[in-house]
Design a protein around this motif. Sequence first.
Motif, short mmCIF file in Angstrom:
data_model
loop_
_atom_site.label_atom_id
_atom_site.label_comp_id
_atom_site.label_asym_id
_atom_site.label_seq_id
_atom_site.Cartn_x
_atom_site.Cartn_y
_atom_site.Cartn_z
N PRO A 63 43.32 49.65 40.74
CA PRO A 63 44.19 49.17 41.82
C PRO A 63 44.14 47.65 41.90
CG PRO A 63 42.21 50.21 42.70
CD PRO A 63 42.20 50.46 41.24
N PRO A 64 45.21 47.00 42.38
CA PRO A 64 45.21 45.54 42.45
C PRO A 64 44.04 44.97 43.24
CG PRO A 64 47.42 46.40 42.79
CD PRO A 64 46.51 47.59 42.77
N GLY A 65 43.60 45.70 44.26
CA GLY A 65 42.48 45.22 45.05
C GLY A 65 41.20 45.09 44.27
N ARG A 66 41.06 45.88 43.23
CA ARG A 66 39.85 45.79 42.40
C ARG A 66 39.76 44.42 41.73
NH1 ARG A 66 35.93 45.01 40.49
NH2 ARG A 66 34.55 46.21 39.11
N LEU A 67 40.90 43.86 41.36
CA LEU A 67 40.94 42.51 40.82
C LEU A 67 40.93 41.47 41.94
CD1 LEU A 67 43.55 42.92 37.93
CD2 LEU A 67 41.09 42.58 37.70
N GLY A 68 41.71 41.72 42.98
CA GLY A 68 41.84 40.74 44.04
C GLY A 68 40.53 40.41 44.72
N GLU A 69 39.67 41.39 44.90
CA GLU A 69 38.43 41.18 45.64
C GLU A 69 37.45 40.26 44.91
OE1 GLU A 69 36.90 45.12 46.05
OE2 GLU A 69 36.23 45.27 43.95
N ILE A 70 37.65 40.06 43.63
CA ILE A 70 36.74 39.21 42.85
C ILE A 70 36.92 37.74 43.21
CG2 ILE A 70 36.19 38.42 40.51
CD1 ILE A 70 37.03 41.20 39.51
N PHE A 71 38.10 37.35 43.66
CA PHE A 71 38.44 35.94 43.81
C PHE A 71 38.35 35.47 45.25
CE2 PHE A 71 40.60 37.56 40.07
CZ PHE A 71 40.20 36.63 39.11
#
Length: 349
Positions: free
Chosen positions: A187-195
């Motif tokens: 899910p996009p949040g899996r990437l978004g939460e890294i930044f």
Amino acid sequence: MSVDLRSDTVTRPTSGMRQAMAQAEVGDDVYREDPSVRALEEHVAGLLGHQAALFVPSGTMGNFCALRASAPAGTEIVADVDAHIVTYELGGLAALGGVQTRTLTGLADALDLAEVAAQLRAFPGGQTYNMIRTSVLAVENTQVRAGGRVWALDRLERLRVITDQAGVVLHCDGARLWNAAVALGVPPGRLGEIFGTLSVCLSKGLGAPVGSLVVGDADLVERAREWRKRLGGGMRQAGVLAAAGLYAVRHHLERLADDHRRAGELAELLADVAPGRVHPELTETNMVLVDVPDAHAFAGRAAAGGVLVGTVGPTTARIVTHLDVDDAAVSRAGGVLAPLLRELPPLPR
């Protein structure tokens, strides 16, 4: 009609998107009274696992506002040598923001992360008056000059640890973050939460006519809002545009897999007729890079056959699949491009 494979920015609104735009409830967004803009901002912030988001007219403005909100004047932003913020945004960070960039080669894969850490001039143990301080480490996902390649999740997570330890903000130029998420199957949040901060586009793979968002915590977004206004990006009844973006996020995200499949199929076809000029194993999302003797001349011959392609260098042509390119269009493009590649001299082995 031509098959336009120059970029995924050339799409036109779908009928459903046009209907959403026509029916959008609007208000004055500078007064924060546009309900459609607020709905888009809240939806995307939640989708990416952050507190807030800010609707801006373009990805260039989104990157600038996000980066300048985190990088005080007189500091530096570290990025890859081929990063979009370095190559394609006309030096805005220096010309308008008072911030310099410093580039590293191989940031996405080849450069050892210990070396990345050593390059961050954060001085966590004290200050030095005569050396510039690093305020932001910026990555681009997907990587446009690498043909839409995707960052490995574990490398991004390790970069976040490094930047946190250094007191440096990790920013994502996520113009095509949606493609990266689909390619990784997360899910996009899996990437978004890294930044710590992101800029994400609506007008590329998702097919909206205009717009990007700055995403981060509430304080960061407020600082970005000031920069948006300073740059002339404060829009009024922007809900007609936000409605298109909200429709795109809700309806066009999962279908990016079709663009990736079509790009992969075209890459396989072209690699078969011109070995070494196309590398299907590097076609991870919706872009295909083609090695040719003269990219401009190759694009001209392709256009004469009814297929528009882009260039990213003197000897590199770029093909991009998108919302307006179906299977029949890809087949037609292959029928034009394959003979052109077959005519080229073989590459030395």
